[in-house]
Motif scaffolding. Structure first.
Motif, PDB file in Angstrom:
ATOM      1  N   MET A   1       0.835  -1.201   0.000  1.00 38.46           N
ATOM      2  CA  MET A   1       0.000   0.000   0.000  1.00 38.46           C
ATOM      3  C   MET A   1       0.872   1.255   0.000  1.00 38.46           C
ATOM      4  O   MET A   1       1.857   1.310   0.735  1.00 38.46           O
ATOM      5  N   GLY A   2       0.520   2.223  -0.813  1.00 44.17           N
ATOM      6  CA  GLY A   2       1.322   3.446  -0.904  1.00 44.17           C
ATOM      7  C   GLY A   2       0.949   4.450   0.182  1.00 44.17           C
ATOM      8  O   GLY A   2      -0.002   4.245   0.957  1.00 44.17           O
ATOM      9  N   TYR A   3       1.699   5.540   0.198  1.00 43.38           N
ATOM     10  CA  TYR A   3       1.478   6.561   1.231  1.00 43.38           C
ATOM     11  C   TYR A   3       0.042   7.092   1.226  1.00 43.38           C
ATOM     12  O   TYR A   3      -0.599   7.186   2.275  1.00 43.38           O
ATOM     13  N   HIS A   4      -0.469   7.429   0.032  1.00 44.38           N
ATOM     14  CA  HIS A   4      -1.786   8.064   0.003  1.00 44.38           C
ATOM     15  C   HIS A   4      -2.868   7.127   0.529  1.00 44.38           C
ATOM     16  O   HIS A   4      -3.795   7.550   1.218  1.00 44.38           O
ATOM     17  N   ASP A   5      -2.747   5.842   0.219  1.00 44.54           N
ATOM     18  CA  ASP A   5      -3.730   4.872   0.732  1.00 44.54           C
ATOM     19  C   ASP A   5      -3.632   4.747   2.249  1.00 44.54           C
ATOM     20  O   ASP A   5      -4.640   4.667   2.944  1.00 44.54           O
ATOM     21  N   ILE A   6      -2.407   4.720   2.729  1.00 45.72           N
ATOM     22  CA  ILE A   6      -2.237   4.576   4.188  1.00 45.72           C
ATOM     23  C   ILE A   6      -2.754   5.825   4.900  1.00 45.72           C
ATOM     24  O   ILE A   6      -3.434   5.747   5.919  1.00 45.72           O
ATOM     25  N   TYR A   7      -2.464   6.985   4.331  1.00 52.27           N
ATOM     26  CA  TYR A   7      -2.949   8.227   4.945  1.00 52.27           C
ATOM     27  C   TYR A   7      -4.485   8.210   4.985  1.00 52.27           C
ATOM     28  O   TYR A   7      -5.101   8.565   5.999  1.00 52.27           O
ATOM     29  N   LYS A   8      -5.085   7.746   3.893  1.00 54.56           N
ATOM     30  CA  LYS A   8      -6.562   7.698   3.850  1.00 54.56           C
ATOM     31  C   LYS A   8      -7.098   6.687   4.859  1.00 54.56           C
ATOM     32  O   LYS A   8      -8.135   6.897   5.470  1.00 54.56           O
ATOM     33  N   ARG A   9      -6.377   5.592   5.003  1.00 56.34           N
ATOM     34  CA  ARG A   9      -6.809   4.584   5.975  1.00 56.34           C
ATOM     35  C   ARG A   9      -6.806   5.172   7.384  1.00 56.34           C
ATOM     36  O   ARG A   9      -7.719   4.979   8.168  1.00 56.34           O
ATOM     37  N   TRP A  10      -5.748   5.909   7.683  1.00 55.92           N
ATOM     38  CA  TRP A  10      -5.697   6.566   8.993  1.00 55.92           C
ATOM     39  C   TRP A  10      -6.853   7.563   9.133  1.00 55.92           C
ATOM     40  O   TRP A  10      -7.537   7.586  10.159  1.00 55.92           O
ATOM     41  N   LEU A 257       5.839   4.877  22.788  1.00 58.89           N
ATOM     42  CA  LEU A 257       6.311   3.561  22.326  1.00 58.89           C
ATOM     43  C   LEU A 257       5.743   3.232  20.946  1.00 58.89           C
ATOM     44  O   LEU A 257       6.470   2.835  20.030  1.00 58.89           O
ATOM     45  N   VAL A 258       4.437   3.404  20.823  1.00 55.34           N
ATOM     46  CA  VAL A 258       3.761   3.017  19.576  1.00 55.34           C
ATOM     47  C   VAL A 258       4.253   3.873  18.413  1.00 55.34           C
ATOM     48  O   VAL A 258       4.599   3.369  17.346  1.00 55.34           O
ATOM     49  N   ALA A 259       4.303   5.187  18.642  1.00 51.93           N
ATOM     50  CA  ALA A 259       4.625   6.096  17.542  1.00 51.93           C
ATOM     51  C   ALA A 259       6.087   5.966  17.109  1.00 51.93           C
ATOM     52  O   ALA A 259       6.383   5.882  15.921  1.00 51.93           O
ATOM     53  N   LEU A 260       7.003   5.942  18.088  1.00 50.67           N
ATOM     54  CA  LEU A 260       8.420   5.857  17.693  1.00 50.67           C
ATOM     55  C   LEU A 260       8.701   4.564  16.951  1.00 50.67           C
ATOM     56  O   LEU A 260       9.423   4.535  15.956  1.00 50.67           O
ATOM     57  N   ASN A 261       8.133   3.484  17.447  1.00 52.68           N
ATOM     58  CA  ASN A 261       8.336   2.202  16.780  1.00 52.68           C
ATOM     59  C   ASN A 261       7.839   2.271  15.337  1.00 52.68           C
ATOM     60  O   ASN A 261       8.495   1.801  14.413  1.00 52.68           O
ATOM     61  N   TRP A 262       6.699   2.914  15.159  1.00 51.27           N
ATOM     62  CA  TRP A 262       6.110   3.067  13.822  1.00 51.27           C
ATOM     63  C   TRP A 262       7.041   3.828  12.885  1.00 51.27           C
ATOM     64  O   TRP A 262       7.199   3.490  11.714  1.00 51.27           O
ATOM     65  N   THR A 263       7.688   4.879  13.415  1.00 52.52           N
ATOM     66  CA  THR A 263       8.506   5.732  12.549  1.00 52.52           C
ATOM     67  C   THR A 263       9.768   5.028  12.047  1.00 52.52           C
ATOM     68  O   THR A 263      10.277   5.368  10.981  1.00 52.52           O
ATOM     69  N   MET A 264      10.272   4.081  12.825  1.00 59.39           N
ATOM     70  CA  MET A 264      11.584   3.501  12.462  1.00 59.39           C
ATOM     71  C   MET A 264      11.554   2.848  11.086  1.00 59.39           C
ATOM     72  O   MET A 264      12.476   2.989  10.307  1.00 59.39           O
ATOM     73  N   LYS A 265      10.468   2.130  10.781  1.00 58.87           N
ATOM     74  CA  LYS A 265      10.373   1.518   9.455  1.00 58.87           C
ATOM     75  C   LYS A 265       9.742   2.489   8.450  1.00 58.87           C
ATOM     76  O   LYS A 265      10.251   2.691   7.352  1.00 58.87           O
ATOM     77  N   ASN A 266       8.649   3.110   8.847  1.00 61.29           N
ATOM     78  CA  ASN A 266       7.865   3.871   7.875  1.00 61.29           C
ATOM     79  C   ASN A 266       8.553   5.157   7.414  1.00 61.29           C
ATOM     80  O   ASN A 266       8.374   5.580   6.278  1.00 61.29           O
ATOM     81  N   ILE A 267       9.331   5.762   8.307  1.00 61.70           N
ATOM     82  CA  ILE A 267      10.035   6.987   7.912  1.00 61.70           C
ATOM     83  C   ILE A 267      11.521   6.704   7.662  1.00 61.70           C
ATOM     84  O   ILE A 267      12.061   7.063   6.627  1.00 61.70           O
ATOM     85  N   TYR A 268      12.160   6.024   8.606  1.00 63.90           N
ATOM     86  CA  TYR A 268      13.624   5.860   8.487  1.00 63.90           C
ATOM     87  C   TYR A 268      14.017   4.593   7.726  1.00 63.90           C
ATOM     88  O   TYR A 268      15.196   4.359   7.485  1.00 63.90           O
ATOM     89  N   ILE A 404       7.443   3.543   3.570  1.00 66.59           N
ATOM     90  CA  ILE A 404       6.154   3.183   2.970  1.00 66.59           C
ATOM     91  C   ILE A 404       6.306   3.271   1.453  1.00 66.59           C
ATOM     92  O   ILE A 404       6.024   2.343   0.718  1.00 66.59           O
ATOM     93  N   GLU A 405       6.811   4.433   1.026  1.00 71.29           N
ATOM     94  CA  GLU A 405       6.928   4.708  -0.402  1.00 71.29           C
ATOM     95  C   GLU A 405       7.732   5.994  -0.513  1.00 71.29           C
ATOM     96  O   GLU A 405       7.369   6.991   0.132  1.00 71.29           O
ATOM     97  N   GLN A 406       8.793   5.983  -1.250  1.00 67.56           N
ATOM     98  CA  GLN A 406       9.527   7.249  -1.386  1.00 67.56           C
ATOM     99  C   GLN A 406       8.826   8.140  -2.389  1.00 67.56           C
ATOM    100  O   GLN A 406       8.757   7.831  -3.574  1.00 67.56           O
ATOM    101  N   LEU A 407       8.295   9.244  -1.893  1.00 68.98           N
ATOM    102  CA  LEU A 407       7.613  10.198  -2.758  1.00 68.98           C
ATOM    103  C   LEU A 407       8.664  11.063  -3.451  1.00 68.98           C
ATOM    104  O   LEU A 407       9.791  11.188  -2.960  1.00 68.98           O
ATOM    105  N   PRO A 419       0.766  10.106   8.534  1.00 70.21           N
ATOM    106  CA  PRO A 419      -0.513   9.656   9.097  1.00 70.21           C
ATOM    107  C   PRO A 419      -0.562  10.013  10.588  1.00 70.21           C
ATOM    108  O   PRO A 419       0.414   9.822  11.306  1.00 70.21           O
ATOM    109  N   GLY A 420      -1.679  10.540  11.021  1.00 58.77           N
ATOM    110  CA  GLY A 420      -1.797  11.008  12.406  1.00 58.77           C
ATOM    111  C   GLY A 420      -1.928  12.517  12.461  1.00 58.77           C
ATOM    112  O   GLY A 420      -2.483  13.068  13.404  1.00 58.77           O
TER     113      GLY A 420
END
Ligand code: COA
Ligand code: AMP
Length: 629
Positions: A1-10, A257-268, A404-407, A419-420
């Motif tokens: 799933m790309g960024y826009h889909d994930i953002y919409k899901r959120w 905990l939840v947010a930082l863990n999320w960022t490690m893969k999705n952003i970094y 997620i997807e490099q824009l 997302p968020g």
């Protein structure tokens, strides 16, 4: 799933989105609901979950096959020392220190101030607090006694965890005298101080209050992890606001905990086991989130780097660290790259190292100027990702979500909302503006998990600083715009915060210091553009009638006062004496106009100015120190 889909899901189901992300965390009790709006517009996340941060950052990795993986690499070009700590060793060290803290009476909810340089023990100290539910407040080593005292009085710590000294390339910064001075200045007195003695400066200990870091841990029972509520404060981190008193940003445990863990893969874009390096300092939010907690929660290897981008020993230090330790994602402030570029414009040092391990460079903390981005991109041949965030949020508000997807990268923009975050640009009345129009950047409430729920012991100030201007929104304090593609552009602060070498400082706090000089009747501090540090503070001093001492002496005294009272990190070295300050007819100092003059920019004469002739005097004064050309 790309960024826009994930953002919409959120957008479609924010609570479901974060409940799913919460499953990547090991809870003692999984929260029954995500968002708690009982106290809106104050929000909490995961209020009734029970969890321990240290367990998630350390113990669970030991239990899940990462015991022998290196958790922390300490690399100090200043001392020439390096060390590696595995997750199993880290667990033992943290449990032992936490045991010693418990033995001295520290329990859940107690505050502990940490005043330490970039050594792995700083992370051990943070995690030991988290292990027993104590709330740490790390104070940056470049702050002076007075700033430390202000934080002691606000946080009321039972204990201070410190090192005997920090090391700057040109000097040893003895921390112990600064701590003693701060405790003398503060009304609140901590019961105990643990000192990690470094060979470069061995501090004298005060009997009955100070304890040697290692001695005090002898024979104590290692402490277990204490589960805390999802809304329990993990830490308080003080940051600059408009007034002199720093704001104590509260970080809630569960969301963090939840947010930082999320960022490690999705952003970094790192996977557990990868080496991640943030070249910042544990005293800043970047250090909290991405030297300590984020990488460890996610099972990465983190690097504690005690050095500077240049001069320790040269402009190739970053490249050495990246290649030697196999860094996959690297995060630093643009100012660090400007410093390297100035020393080594052709990037010759880089040729000595194999940087094929590096996938991306992340920049934040201040505006990333296009020149620096292009230079870094050409040199390293990897994507340069600008991302925008604040102490208050603890992680990106806008970024290029590479994992997620490099824009497509638009140089000059930190890309899109994560997302968020529902980011809006508002006019003065709080109406959304059109794409491309400049306004105040605000985020629709509620903010996502991990962001500040309030300020420490200052709920009214929290509301006043962030919620009252635009009801229903969080006011970021930044101004900018969003383009047709949803890319954000950050242009300036809307308050009196300036950004010096990626460090956030308050001109209001500096004015308070200057106003205390006996010869100064009135003063102003502005942030003028600086090629290396982004901004530099300049002081304007109006002297008390009848003072006829040499102006140079008064300026020197003011510079020293700033260094002694705020700290060297303020980089306050420039001040001029003027007869009057430009003001509006109602008496407001026209700082923004003074900034334009200092930066040699065109400006519109403010309609409300009391006496335009003063601006010529300001220009002439600035010219004497090389500004307003
Ligand atoms: N303890 C004590 N003093 C400190 C300190 C610390 N932890 N950190 C900085 N200082 C002092 C410095 O010694 C210097 O003192 P001086 O006036 O006696 O020279 C002063 O504070 C300013 O320091 P710094 O901002 O580091 O400037 P610099 O001129 O020494 O170096 C850079 C310039 C660009 C190399 C440096 O600012 C840098 O590395 N910036 C990156 C910043 C960063 O990572 N920010 C994190 C936010 S993401
Ligand atoms: P701090 O709380 O110290 O992280 O400072 C946060 C402030 O730094 C923001 O409000 C912005 O003013 C500035 N800032 C941080 N990151 C960026 C960025 N990528 N681009 C522009 N400004 C930034």
């Amino acid at each position: 799933m790309g960024y826009h889909d994930i953002y919409k899901r959120w957008q479609a189901d924010p609570e479901g989105y974060w409940m799913e992300a919460a499953q990547a965390i090991d809870w003692d009790t999984f929260p029954s609901r995500a968002l708690n709006s009982d106290n809106a517009p104050l929000y909490e996340w995961f209020t009734d979950g029970m969890v321990n941060t240290c367990y998630n950052a350390v113990d669970r990795h030991v239990e899940n096959g990462r015991a022998d993986q290196v958790a922390i690499i300490y690399d100090s070009p200043i001392t020439g020392r390096q060390s590696k700590t595995t997750y199993a060793e880290l667990q033992a060290q943290v449990a032992q220190l936490a045991g010693a803290m418990v033995a001295k009476g520290i329990t859940k909810g107690d505050r502990v101030i940490i005043y330490m340089p970039m050594i792995s023990e700083a992370l051990v100290a943070m995690l030991a607090c988290a292990r027993i539910g104590a709330i740490h407040s790390v104070v940056f080593g470049g702050f002076a006694s007075n700033e430390l005292a202000v934080r002691i009085d606000d946080a009321q710590p039972k204990m201070i965890l410190a090192a005997s000294c920090g090391l700057e390339p040109n000097r040893v910064v003895a921390y112990k005298p600064l701590i003693d001075g701060a405790i003398e200045l503060s009304n609140h007195k901590p019961d105990s101080v643990f000192i990690f003695q470094r060979p470069e400066f061995v501090a004298d200990l005060i009997d009955g209050r100070d304890y040697d870091w290692h001695d005090v841990q002898q024979g104590v029972t290692p402490a277990d992890c204490v589960a805390v509520e999802g809304n329990h404060p993990a830490y308080i981190l003080y940051t600059s606001g408009t007034t002199g008193a720093p704001k104590g940003v509260v970080r809630p445990t569960g969301g963090h905990l939840v947010a930082l863990n999320w960022t490690m893969k999705n952003i970094y874009n790192v996977d557990p086991g990868d080496v991640f390096w943030a070249a910042s300092d544990v005293g800043w939010v970047v250090g909290h989130s991405y030297i300590c907690y984020g990488p460890l929660i996610h099972g990465n290897t983190t690097i504690v780097f005690e050095g500077k981008p240049v001069g320790t020993p040269d402009a190739g230090t970053f490249w050495r660290v990246i290649s030697e330790h196999n860094v996959r994602s690297f995060f630093t402030a643009p100012t660090a790259f400007r410093a390297i570029k100035r020393e080594d414009p052709k990037g010759e040092y880089k040729q000595k190292y194999d940087l094929s391990c590096l996938n991306a460079l992340y920049l934040a903390g201040e505006r990333a100027d296009p020149d620096t981005i292009h230079w870094a991109q050409n040199l390293l041949g990897v994507p340069v990702i600008d991302h925008w965030w604040q102490t208050e949020t603890g992680y990106s508000i806008a970024a290029n979500p590479v994992g997620i997807e490099q824009l497509p990268i638009k140089v000059g923009s930190p890309s899109v909302a994560i997302p968020g975050y529902d980011i809006q640009v508002l006019d003065e009345a709080g109406n959304p503006m059109k794409p491309g129009e400049l306004g105040a950047i605000a985020v629709k409430l509620p903010l996502p998990p991990g962001t500040l729920p309030t300020l420490w012991n200052a709920e009214e100030r929290f509301k006043k600083s962030y919620l009252n201007t635009f009801p229903g929104y969080y006011e970021t304090g930044d101004a900018g715009m969003i383009d047709e593609d949803g890319y954000l552009y950050i242009m300036a602060r809307t308050d009196d915060v300036i950004n010096v070498a990626g460090h956030r400082l308050s001109t209001g706090a500096m004015e308070e210091v200057l106003a205390n000089h006996p010869d100064v009747a009135e003063c102003a501090v502005i942030g003028a553009a600086d090629e290396l540090k982004g901004q530099l503070p300049i002081g304007f001093l109006c002297l008390t009638t009848g003072v006829n001492r040499p102006h140079d002496d008064i300026v020197k005294e003011c510079v020293k006062m700033m260094r002694d009272q705020i700290g060297p990190v303020a980089a306050f070295k420039l001040a001029v004496v003027v007869n009057r300050l430009p003001k509006t007819r109602s008496g407001k100092i026209l700082r923004a106009t003074m900034v334009k003059i200092a930066d040699s920019q065109e400006f519109k004469m403010p309609a409300t100015i009391d006496d335009p002739a003063i601006l010529d005097e300001i220009r002439e004064a600035l010219q004497t120190i090389g500004y307003a050309k």
